[in-house]
Scaffold this motif. Sequence first.
Motif, PDB file in Angstrom:
ATOM      1  N   LEU A   2       0.826  -1.198   0.000  1.00  0.00           N
ATOM      2  CA  LEU A   2       0.000   0.000   0.000  1.00  0.00           C
ATOM      3  C   LEU A   2       0.863   1.252   0.000  1.00  0.00           C
ATOM      4  CD1 LEU A   2      -2.609  -0.979   2.722  1.00  0.00           C
ATOM      5  CD2 LEU A   2      -2.916  -1.036   0.257  1.00  0.00           C
ATOM      6  N   ILE A   6      -2.576   5.707   1.296  1.00  0.00           N
ATOM      7  CA  ILE A   6      -3.659   4.741   1.523  1.00  0.00           C
ATOM      8  C   ILE A   6      -3.526   4.143   2.920  1.00  0.00           C
ATOM      9  CG2 ILE A   6      -4.640   2.524   0.804  1.00  0.00           C
ATOM     10  CD1 ILE A   6      -5.326   4.792  -1.090  1.00  0.00           C
ATOM     11  N   GLU A   7      -2.321   3.784   3.308  1.00  0.00           N
ATOM     12  CA  GLU A   7      -2.101   3.217   4.633  1.00  0.00           C
ATOM     13  C   GLU A   7      -2.526   4.201   5.724  1.00  0.00           C
ATOM     14  OE1 GLU A   7       1.421   1.153   7.255  1.00  0.00           O
ATOM     15  OE2 GLU A   7       1.733   1.475   5.121  1.00  0.00           O
ATOM     16  N   GLN A   9      -4.812   6.541   5.435  1.00  0.00           N
ATOM     17  CA  GLN A   9      -6.275   6.592   5.435  1.00  0.00           C
ATOM     18  C   GLN A   9      -6.868   5.392   6.159  1.00  0.00           C
ATOM     19  OE1 GLN A   9      -7.086   6.971   1.218  1.00  0.00           O
ATOM     20  NE2 GLN A   9      -7.665   9.110   1.486  1.00  0.00           N
TER      21      GLN A   9
END
Length: 71
Positions: A2, A6-7, A9
């Motif tokens: 990721l 993204i991580e 989030q």
Amino acid sequence: MLSPAIESQLNSIPLAKVMEENGYNIVFRTSKEAYYCCPFHNEKTASFKVDLFPTGGHAADGSPLAGYHCF
């Protein structure tokens, strides 16, 4: 793997709050973990563990960040 965005989030989701808002009640709780019936399969005993303080952080609304494990 990721991306860091993204991580970040995913790590900001207060999972225990999401579970409860979607009708999953805590079956039992310790000071660091909450156990639910798993949302991924039908069961009668709790096998879905939510770590309430895995990073020691909190979401923007003050809810603890959480990881999970289904066993």
